[in-house]
Design an enzyme around this catalytic site. Structure first.
Site, PDB file in Angstrom:
ATOM      1  N   CYS A  93      19.959  37.029  -4.407  1.00 37.72           N
ATOM      2  CA  CYS A  93      21.108  37.886  -4.689  1.00 37.72           C
ATOM      3  C   CYS A  93      21.220  38.155  -6.193  1.00 37.72           C
ATOM      4  O   CYS A  93      20.452  38.923  -6.742  1.00 37.72           O
ATOM      5  CB  CYS A  93      22.376  37.265  -4.108  1.00 37.72           C
ATOM      6  SG  CYS A  93      23.773  38.411  -4.003  1.00 37.72           S
ATOM      7  N   HIS A 147      21.027  35.377   1.455  1.00 38.20           N
ATOM      8  CA  HIS A 147      21.115  34.010   0.931  1.00 38.20           C
ATOM      9  C   HIS A 147      20.499  32.988   1.883  1.00 38.20           C
ATOM     10  O   HIS A 147      21.195  32.432   2.741  1.00 38.20           O
ATOM     11  CB  HIS A 147      22.583  33.640   0.712  1.00 38.20           C
ATOM     12  CG  HIS A 147      23.221  34.301  -0.458  1.00 38.20           C
ATOM     13  ND1 HIS A 147      23.449  33.651  -1.648  1.00 38.20           N
ATOM     14  CD2 HIS A 147      23.691  35.557  -0.618  1.00 38.20           C
ATOM     15  CE1 HIS A 147      24.037  34.490  -2.506  1.00 38.20           C
ATOM     16  NE2 HIS A 147      24.191  35.649  -1.898  1.00 38.20           N
ATOM     17  N   GLU A 157      19.804  29.958   1.367  1.00 41.14           N
ATOM     18  CA  GLU A 157      20.376  28.621   1.190  1.00 41.14           C
ATOM     19  C   GLU A 157      21.582  28.392   2.093  1.00 41.14           C
ATOM     20  O   GLU A 157      22.004  27.250   2.307  1.00 41.14           O
ATOM     21  CB  GLU A 157      20.744  28.381  -0.279  1.00 41.14           C
ATOM     22  CG  GLU A 157      22.017  29.034  -0.755  1.00 41.14           C
ATOM     23  CD  GLU A 157      21.860  30.503  -1.126  1.00 41.14           C
ATOM     24  OE1 GLU A 157      22.782  31.047  -1.784  1.00 41.14           O
ATOM     25  OE2 GLU A 157      20.838  31.109  -0.768  1.00 41.14           O
TER      26      GLU A 157
END
Length: 235
Positions: free
Chosen positions: A87, A196, A198
């Site tokens: 991002c 994302h 994660e």
């Protein structure tokens, strides 16, 4: 071999701790790095996390791309170190000219937050080698400046050389040209994407799946890929 993956914190980073946690869940050792340092502390790979570095002033990622540690990031990239920009980190990689093109305001002018389907277009990079080409994965997305742009010549080159790493599937959430969600460099060690990974590494906290709510862990493949890439180099 213990793989050490550095996560760089910039002023305004907000997903750095999440990235560190994802690294740990994947089986590597997270190393917190500071944007004002010139020391990568001997890490094997790097993550530039999401957030709003410097408040997204000027352009998202533009000021962070000039942070002191980015000199070392560029040097590490040239030497083949796996580097992932997520991002805001993707925006930094573009602003630092480690990846081509640019990222602008979403075409609908609103912040978007959704679980986003992606198609893996290149499974030969340091961050995608545990996926297969054409695989569909679901990764959370949250951005206001996620519209990928480039001139037609650059877009054609990206397509022709297989440098599109991920493409939006089902819906284009931000107006990115040719549905581009992520890129790789020619060497395959530098990857950037707007969604994302994660946030899709731990059951109970990821996207919904057909099996159960919040059970999606497709993001683990990114970090597992980096660990595998480092291990291959060390072998």
């Amino acid at each position: 071999m213990s793989v050490r993956i550095g996560v760089i914190t910039f002023p305004g980073s907000l997903d750095d701790r999440d990235a560190q946690r994802a690294v740990r869940i994947a089986g590597a050792e997270p190393v917190a790095l500071w944007h004002g340092s010139h020391d990568l502390e001997g890490v094997d790979a790097l993550v530039l996390p999401g957030g709003f570095s410097y408040g997204d002033y000027l352009r998202a990622g533009a000021i962070a791309a000039l942070s002191p540690i980015m000199a070392e990031v560029k040097e590490a990239a040239a030497k083949g170190m796996p580097i992932l920009g997520i991002c805001n980190g993707f925006q930094m990689l573009v602003e630092a000219h480690l990846l081509p093109g640019g990222l602008i305001r979403n075409d609908h002018q609103h912040f978007v937050r959704r679980d986003q389907k992606l198609t893996v277009e290149n499974s030969d990079t340091a961050w995608t080698n545990t996926f297969r080409r054409g695989q569909e994965i679901v990764i959370p997305l949250k951005n206001a400046d996620g519209g990928y742009i480039a001139d037609e010549e650059t877009l054609d080159r990206l397509e022709g050389e297989g440098l599109v790493a991920f493409r939006y599937a089902g819906v284009n959430p931000n107006g990115s040209l040719r549905d581009i969600a992520g890129l790789t460099n020619e060497a395959g060690n530098v990857v950037g994407l707007m969604p994302h990974p994660e946030h899709a590494t731990e059951p109970g906290f990821g996207p919904d799946t057909a099996a159960a709510m919040r059970s999606g862990v497709d993001g683990l493949g990114f970090f597992a890929s980096a660990i595998a890439a480092v291990a291959r180099v060390a072998a």
